[in-house]
Each structure stands twice: as structure tokens, then as C-alpha cells.
Design a protein around this motif. Structure first.
Motif, PDB file in Angstrom:
ATOM      1  N   PRO A 291      12.458 -21.604 -13.847  1.00 31.65           N
ATOM      2  CA  PRO A 291      11.456 -21.318 -12.816  1.00 31.65           C
ATOM      3  C   PRO A 291      10.982 -19.877 -12.912  1.00 31.65           C
ATOM      4  O   PRO A 291      11.670 -19.018 -13.453  1.00 31.65           O
ATOM      5  N   LEU A 292       9.794 -19.620 -12.373  1.00 28.73           N
ATOM      6  CA  LEU A 292       9.271 -18.259 -12.348  1.00 28.73           C
ATOM      7  C   LEU A 292       9.883 -17.499 -11.181  1.00 28.73           C
ATOM      8  O   LEU A 292       9.891 -17.977 -10.055  1.00 28.73           O
ATOM      9  N   LYS A 293      10.399 -16.315 -11.479  1.00 30.46           N
ATOM     10  CA  LYS A 293      10.912 -15.441 -10.437  1.00 30.46           C
ATOM     11  C   LYS A 293      10.233 -14.081 -10.585  1.00 30.46           C
ATOM     12  O   LYS A 293      10.499 -13.358 -11.544  1.00 30.46           O
ATOM     13  N   PHE A 294       9.357 -13.766  -9.665  1.00 28.60           N
ATOM     14  CA  PHE A 294       8.665 -12.482  -9.718  1.00 28.60           C
ATOM     15  C   PHE A 294       9.670 -11.359  -9.460  1.00 28.60           C
ATOM     16  O   PHE A 294      10.391 -11.381  -8.463  1.00 28.60           O
ATOM     17  N   LYS A 295       9.683 -10.369 -10.343  1.00 31.35           N
ATOM     18  CA  LYS A 295      10.531  -9.203 -10.115  1.00 31.35           C
ATOM     19  C   LYS A 295       9.950  -8.318  -9.024  1.00 31.35           C
ATOM     20  O   LYS A 295      10.666  -7.617  -8.321  1.00 31.35           O
ATOM     21  N   TYR A 296       8.641  -8.337  -8.911  1.00 33.96           N
ATOM     22  CA  TYR A 296       7.928  -7.489  -7.961  1.00 33.96           C
ATOM     23  C   TYR A 296       6.552  -8.085  -7.753  1.00 33.96           C
ATOM     24  O   TYR A 296       6.097  -8.915  -8.539  1.00 33.96           O
ATOM     25  N   MET A 297       5.883  -7.697  -6.684  1.00 36.08           N
ATOM     26  CA  MET A 297       4.520  -8.160  -6.427  1.00 36.08           C
ATOM     27  C   MET A 297       3.689  -6.991  -5.890  1.00 36.08           C
ATOM     28  O   MET A 297       3.749  -6.659  -4.709  1.00 36.08           O
ATOM     29  N   PRO A 298       2.926  -6.339  -6.752  1.00 36.63           N
ATOM     30  CA  PRO A 298       2.131  -5.183  -6.322  1.00 36.63           C
ATOM     31  C   PRO A 298       0.786  -5.594  -5.745  1.00 36.63           C
ATOM     32  O   PRO A 298       0.307  -6.713  -5.964  1.00 36.63           O
ATOM     33  N   HIS A 299       0.173  -4.685  -5.014  1.00 41.89           N
ATOM     34  CA  HIS A 299      -1.184  -4.902  -4.545  1.00 41.89           C
ATOM     35  C   HIS A 299      -1.834  -3.536  -4.325  1.00 41.89           C
ATOM     36  O   HIS A 299      -1.152  -2.504  -4.339  1.00 41.89           O
ATOM     37  N   ALA A 300      -3.134  -3.547  -4.140  1.00 38.94           N
ATOM     38  CA  ALA A 300      -3.858  -2.299  -3.897  1.00 38.94           C
ATOM     39  C   ALA A 300      -4.966  -2.540  -2.885  1.00 38.94           C
ATOM     40  O   ALA A 300      -5.441  -3.666  -2.710  1.00 38.94           O
ATOM     41  N   VAL A 301      -5.369  -1.472  -2.216  1.00 37.28           N
ATOM     42  CA  VAL A 301      -6.510  -1.493  -1.304  1.00 37.28           C
ATOM     43  C   VAL A 301      -7.533  -0.516  -1.859  1.00 37.28           C
ATOM     44  O   VAL A 301      -7.282   0.697  -1.930  1.00 37.28           O
ATOM     45  N   PHE A 302      -8.684  -1.032  -2.267  1.00 40.63           N
ATOM     46  CA  PHE A 302      -9.696  -0.219  -2.947  1.00 40.63           C
ATOM     47  C   PHE A 302     -10.714   0.303  -1.934  1.00 40.63           C
ATOM     48  O   PHE A 302     -11.884  -0.083  -1.929  1.00 40.63           O
ATOM     49  N   SER A 303     -10.214   1.156  -1.088  1.00 45.15           N
ATOM     50  CA  SER A 303     -11.069   1.770  -0.070  1.00 45.15           C
ATOM     51  C   SER A 303     -11.053   3.271  -0.319  1.00 45.15           C
ATOM     52  O   SER A 303     -10.760   3.734  -1.423  1.00 45.15           O
ATOM     53  N   ASP A 304     -11.362   4.023   0.678  1.00 45.50           N
ATOM     54  CA  ASP A 304     -11.284   5.480   0.593  1.00 45.50           C
ATOM     55  C   ASP A 304     -10.571   5.967   1.846  1.00 45.50           C
ATOM     56  O   ASP A 304     -11.149   5.953   2.929  1.00 45.50           O
ATOM     57  N   PRO A 305      -9.264   6.318   1.708  1.00 42.83           N
ATOM     58  CA  PRO A 305      -8.482   6.500   0.495  1.00 42.83           C
ATOM     59  C   PRO A 305      -8.090   5.176  -0.168  1.00 42.83           C
ATOM     60  O   PRO A 305      -8.116   4.131   0.454  1.00 42.83           O
ATOM     61  N   GLU A 306      -7.673   5.280  -1.445  1.00 45.13           N
ATOM     62  CA  GLU A 306      -7.137   4.136  -2.167  1.00 45.13           C
ATOM     63  C   GLU A 306      -5.629   4.076  -1.948  1.00 45.13           C
ATOM     64  O   GLU A 306      -4.958   5.100  -1.875  1.00 45.13           O
ATOM     65  N   VAL A 307      -5.118   2.858  -1.828  1.00 44.39           N
ATOM     66  CA  VAL A 307      -3.698   2.633  -1.569  1.00 44.39           C
ATOM     67  C   VAL A 307      -3.162   1.637  -2.588  1.00 44.39           C
ATOM     68  O   VAL A 307      -3.851   0.690  -2.966  1.00 44.39           O
ATOM     69  N   ALA A 308      -1.933   1.845  -3.041  1.00 47.87           N
ATOM     70  CA  ALA A 308      -1.253   0.870  -3.889  1.00 47.87           C
ATOM     71  C   ALA A 308       0.197   0.770  -3.448  1.00 47.87           C
ATOM     72  O   ALA A 308       0.818   1.781  -3.113  1.00 47.87           O
ATOM     73  N   SER A 309       0.722  -0.438  -3.435  1.00 48.76           N
ATOM     74  CA  SER A 309       2.078  -0.657  -2.946  1.00 48.76           C
ATOM     75  C   SER A 309       2.785  -1.720  -3.762  1.00 48.76           C
ATOM     76  O   SER A 309       2.160  -2.639  -4.293  1.00 48.76           O
ATOM     77  N   VAL A 310       4.102  -1.601  -3.822  1.00 52.90           N
ATOM     78  CA  VAL A 310       4.943  -2.635  -4.423  1.00 52.90           C
ATOM     79  C   VAL A 310       6.281  -2.616  -3.695  1.00 52.90           C
ATOM     80  O   VAL A 310       6.758  -1.554  -3.278  1.00 52.90           O
ATOM     81  N   GLY A 311       6.869  -3.792  -3.527  1.00 55.66           N
ATOM     82  CA  GLY A 311       8.188  -3.864  -2.900  1.00 55.66           C
ATOM     83  C   GLY A 311       8.138  -3.705  -1.395  1.00 55.66           C
ATOM     84  O   GLY A 311       7.096  -3.837  -0.756  1.00 55.66           O
ATOM     85  N   ILE A 312       9.281  -3.377  -0.824  1.00 52.29           N
ATOM     86  CA  ILE A 312       9.403  -3.356   0.634  1.00 52.29           C
ATOM     87  C   ILE A 312       8.913  -2.034   1.220  1.00 52.29           C
ATOM     88  O   ILE A 312       8.941  -0.999   0.567  1.00 52.29           O
ATOM     89  N   THR A 313       8.470  -2.103   2.455  1.00 49.87           N
ATOM     90  CA  THR A 313       8.122  -0.909   3.220  1.00 49.87           C
ATOM     91  C   THR A 313       9.379  -0.388   3.904  1.00 49.87           C
ATOM     92  O   THR A 313      10.405  -1.085   3.993  1.00 49.87           O
ATOM     93  N   GLU A 314       9.302   0.843   4.426  1.00 49.56           N
ATOM     94  CA  GLU A 314      10.474   1.377   5.125  1.00 49.56           C
ATOM     95  C   GLU A 314      10.764   0.578   6.393  1.00 49.56           C
ATOM     96  O   GLU A 314      11.938   0.313   6.703  1.00 49.56           O
ATOM     97  N   GLN A 315       9.710   0.148   7.104  1.00 51.24           N
ATOM     98  CA  GLN A 315       9.964  -0.625   8.314  1.00 51.24           C
ATOM     99  C   GLN A 315      10.619  -1.967   7.998  1.00 51.24           C
ATOM    100  O   GLN A 315      11.461  -2.465   8.752  1.00 51.24           O
ATOM    101  N   LYS A 316      10.260  -2.567   6.837  1.00 50.56           N
ATOM    102  CA  LYS A 316      10.883  -3.823   6.434  1.00 50.56           C
ATOM    103  C   LYS A 316      12.351  -3.603   6.082  1.00 50.56           C
ATOM    104  O   LYS A 316      13.216  -4.429   6.415  1.00 50.56           O
ATOM    105  N   ALA A 317      12.635  -2.498   5.412  1.00 51.02           N
ATOM    106  CA  ALA A 317      14.019  -2.174   5.079  1.00 51.02           C
ATOM    107  C   ALA A 317      14.850  -2.006   6.344  1.00 51.02           C
ATOM    108  O   ALA A 317      15.993  -2.480   6.431  1.00 51.02           O
ATOM    109  N   GLN A 318      14.273  -1.352   7.347  1.00 47.79           N
ATOM    110  CA  GLN A 318      14.972  -1.152   8.613  1.00 47.79           C
ATOM    111  C   GLN A 318      15.207  -2.477   9.330  1.00 47.79           C
ATOM    112  O   GLN A 318      16.308  -2.749   9.821  1.00 47.79           O
ATOM    113  N   GLU A 319      14.171  -3.322   9.368  1.00 43.73           N
ATOM    114  CA  GLU A 319      14.292  -4.616  10.041  1.00 43.73           C
ATOM    115  C   GLU A 319      15.320  -5.514   9.370  1.00 43.73           C
ATOM    116  O   GLU A 319      16.012  -6.294  10.036  1.00 43.73           O
TER     117      GLU A 319
END
Length: 455
Positions: A328-356
Motif C-alpha cells: 500500500p501507499l504510505k505518504f511520508k509527508y504531505m506538503p502544501h503551499a498558499v500562493f498569496s502575498d505573503p507566500e506560505v509553505a507547510s509540511v507535517g504537523i503544526t505546533e497546535q496539533k502537536a500540543q493537542e
């Protein structure tokens, strides 16, 4: 009844599987009710990024003063911008169709399940041992019949408005609001809460909000209580959570408040295919639904609702079906980006998710000012934030905000893909003084923070 080896419902990324199967000599039917290529190249990520290019240039000119350059924009030919974008979009469908060989039959219409393995389209019935459902999602319906959804932007065939109100606070709303505002269309963004990009890491979201609102007029904690449309103009009543009401007018009204599954259009009640509480189609780790031989990939599953995830899943399903891939396919990570101004890119968990989640972690945030190339932008907000497992040095999350964040993220993704250890980023050789060199002090600081934590 027409029998095939494979039926593909939805000609977005899933068209790749039809191409592959056709080349292998399989008899394939592909069904598409709209344009071949699906949402991404026709109505979504591709044309929206093409217009973002114009926004970047307009912003650079408007903000040139920070580089001690006095400049003005004499004219922005918005008609030409949409004409060029529409021209590109118009070529997508024939380009996709040209990829299919004689083994692939294209049915242009809506698919309807008659039973588990029988599908009706244009009054014809088709059957196959293997069926792929890749029907994606659609925007939540706007609250007024004259309002637009994101599907109404491309190809743009309307009169270009002088003003627009956009409802939403996620990436689609922020990308489109940035474009319209940058090219001189009076823009207001309506956000129900007090955040923008609330799914991002909290620190990144706060920086984004501060910078974004320097350009775009945003009304936070606000909803639209009443909509009237007359004389080609919307007359809106906006209500703040404190009860204050104000009137606001604009020529266009666009809703970007989320997307819903298209599974309800397939008549799955005639099958044993199961959906979840949100209406997305359930699947196992091999992409197979509750019916053997019927698969689902991409947004239709509701799991990884990103174009690059859909393409990856389709290609992997091709290996399962036609290359005897038993795993089966197991994604090691799943990145994404927001192409606005400013530009944002993220992968993995956020700090709030880690806390939760009660995860043991170390967070480290670093600016980009050690990079001369980053300094040359004369921006002081860009940041790199790492979330690290202090026991293994594994990168649990990385969050970037600043120019070319989506490009810079691939450096982190390479390490996560091969051997996920933040120390590799600390020890590698960087080109000086490239923008990516901003990752080096961030990695060094993250390692220091982990060592402090462990000592």
C-alpha cells in the motif's frame, strides 16, 4: 452493454491511469462531464497561479519605495490578463484528449451507477472489472444566485468588476483576494472569525494576517446578514459579532468557503460503495472501496485534497493494478503551499496539533536575515519554523512564510523523503548567498534547541 478492462470516472489526474492502461493494450473508458484535465488546470490551481504572477509584478511596483525606487503604474490591462489566462485554459481539454490512444474511449457526460460494476452515461451502459472513481469536489454553493464560486473565475467570460467582495478566510479566498486587490480591483474580504489561514501553524498564521491586511481590506468576525442585487451591484448588510451592522456595496460577490464531495452525483445508493459522514467515498490502504475492483483516488476520498497527492495516488494505483505492486501507499509527508502575498509553505504537523496530540516536541523559529538574498527583498517578516522530535531529531513539521517559500520547502522535503533528520540540513553545503541558505541557520538553531531540551 459495453465491456471494458477499466473505467475511469473523472478525467483530472486520473487521466494518467487511462493513458497508462491504454498503452498497455487495455480497453479503457474515461468519463468526464466537464473539461478533460479536471479542476486543477481548468478552474483551479494552474490558472489561479498564472494570475498570481501578474499580482506579484503589480505588488513589486507598488512597494518599490522600500528599495528607494519611486515608481507608478500607468495602466493594468485586466482584460488582457484574463484573455491570456483564458487562452491557456482553452487548450487544456484538447491537449488531454491528444494523450489517449485508440484503446481509450472518451465519454463526455455524467456517470451514474446502476449497480456495483455497471455505469450509465449518455443512455449507454458500461461495465468493467476495474473502476476508478476520481470525481473530486465542487465549491459550496454561494448564498446568492448572482454570486460566484471559485469555479466561475476560470475561464473568465464576464465583465470585469470594478469592485469585489470575497467571503472566506482559507487559501482560495486569500489567493484570489490578493490578485484582485493587486491589479486594482477594489477588494474586501469577509472572514467569519478573527484569523486567516487558520489551518496553518499559529505563528505563521499570525504573521500572514499582519502582512496580508497591509494590502487587502479584511472585515474579521463578520458575516453577511442580507444580500440584495440590483442594477448590476450587490448591496450587502455586514454584521460584526458585536452586533454592529454596516452597509457595503460591490459589483461582484465571490464565495470561497470550502468544497464538498461530488459522490452524491454518482447514485451510489445503487451500489455497495460506502461513504463517510462527510459524503466522501471510503477506501482501504490500496485505494479500494467497499466493492472489490472499484477504487477511489484524489479529492473524492476526502483524505489528501491536493493535486500533487491525487497525481501521486493515481500513479501508485497504476503500479498496483498493472505492475504487480503488492504494497500500500504510505505518504511520508504531505506538503502544501498558499500562493498569496505573503507566500506560505507547510509540511507535517503544526505546533497546535502537536500540543493537542500530546506529542513530545521542540519548536524553533528563525528569521531569514542571515541570507543576503533574503535581505535583498528588504522584508523583515520571513520565518522558518521547525517542529522537531527531540529524541530522534526527526522533522515533525516545517512552516515557511516569505518569498518563494514553496520552492524553499523542497529542500526540507528531500531530507524528509530520504532520511528524516534535521541534522542533515545543518551539515549540508549551501550556495552562498542563495535564498535557500536561510534554511541553514534555522536548522542550526533547531538542533541547538533540541540539545538544550535533552540536557
Amino acid at each position: 452493454m459495453k465491456n471494458y478492462d477499466l473505467i475511469v470516472i473523472g478525467a483530472g489526474r486520473a487521466a494518467n491511469l487511462a493513458v497508462k492502461a491504454g498503452k498497455l493494450g487495455k480497453k479503457v473508458a474515461i468519463i468526464e462531464k466537464s473539461k478533460l484535465g479536471g479542476t486543477c488546470p481548468n478552474r483551479g490551481c494552474v490558472p489561479s497561479k498564472l494570475i498570481i504572477g501578474y499580482a506579484h509584478v503589480a505588488r513589486a511596483i507598488k512597494e518599490s519605495e522600500r528599495h528607494f525606487i519611486d515608481s507608478t503604474i500607468n495602466n493594468i490591462d485586466i482584460n488582457k490578463i484574463f484573455e491570456e489566462t483564458n487562452n491557456y485554459v482553452s487548450k487544456i481539454d484538447p491537449r488531454y484528449e491528444s494523450r489517449f490512444n485508440e484503446n481509450v474511449t472518451v465519454y463526455r457526460g455524467s456517470a451514474s451507477f446502476i449497480s456495483d460494476k455497471v455505469i450509465e452515461v449518455n443512455d449507454e451502459r458500461l461495465s468493467a472489472d476495474n473502476i476508478l472513481i476520481a470525481t473530486g469536489t465542487r465549491p459550496i454553493k454561494p448564498a446568492h444566485e448572482k454570486a460566484w464560486s471559485s469555479d466561475d473565475i476560470f475561464p473568465f467570460k464576464k465583465e470585469i468588476p470594478k469592485s469585489i467582495t470575497i467571503v472566506g478566510s482559507g487559501f482560495i479566498a486569500c489567493e484570489l483576494a490578493n490578485f484582485f486587490d493587486a491589479v486594482g480591483i477594489k477588494t474586501k474580504l469577509i472572514a467569519r472569525g478573527d484569523k486567516l489561514l487558520s489551518a496553518e501553524d499559529k505563528d505563521i498564521s499570525e504573521i500572514f494576517k499582519e502582512e496580508f491586511t497591509k494590502n487587502v481590506d479584511v472585515s474579521f468576525n463578520t458575516t453577511i446578514k442580507d444580500i440584495k442585487h440590483e442594477n448590476n451591484e450587490f448591496d450587502l448588510v455586514l454584521e460584526n459579532k458585536d452586533g454592529t451592522k454596516v452597509s457595503h456595496k460591490s459589483e461582484a460577490l465571490l464565495y470561497a468557503t470550502g468544497r464538498v464531495s461530488n459522490a452524491d452525483l454518482l447514485n451510489l445508493e445503487n451500489t455497495n460503495i460506502k461513504t463517510n459522514e462527510r459524503g466522501f467515498i471510503k477506501r482501504n490502504e490500496f485505494f479500494e472501496t467497499s466493492v472489490s475492483g472499484v477504487y477511489v483516488t484524489g479529492d473524492a476520498s476526502g483524505e489528501n485534497m491536493l493535486q500533487h497527492a491525487a497525481a501521486y495516488e493515481v500513479n501508485y494505483l497504476g503500479k498496483i493494478l498493472y505492475e504487480n505492486e503488492p504494497s500500500p501507499l504510505k505518504f511520508k509527508y504531505m506538503p502544501h503551499a498558499v500562493f498569496s502575498d505573503p507566500e506560505v509553505a507547510s509540511v507535517g504537523i503544526t505546533e497546535q496539533k502537536a500540543q493537542e496530540s500530546g506529542i513530545n516536541y521542540v519548536a524553533s523559529t528563525t528569521n531569514w536575515l542571515a541570507s543576503a538574498k533574503a535581505m535583498s527583498t528588504r522584508l523583515d517578516y520571513p520565518r522558518t519554523k521547525f517542529i522537531i522530535n527531540p529524541n530522534t531529531y526527526e522533522i515533525l513539521g516545517c512552516h515557511l512564510i516569505g518569498p518563494e517559500s514553496s520552492t524553499m520547502m523542497h529542500q526540507i522535503l528531500s531530507v524528509m523523503h530520504i532520511e528524516n533528520d534535521i541534522r542533515h540540513l545543518k551539515d549540508m553545503l549551501y550556495i552562498h548567498p542563495a535564498l535557500s541558505e536561510a534554511i541553514l541557520p534555522a536548522a542550526v538553531q533547531a538542533v541547538i534547541e533540541v540539545e538544550k531540551y535533552n540536557n
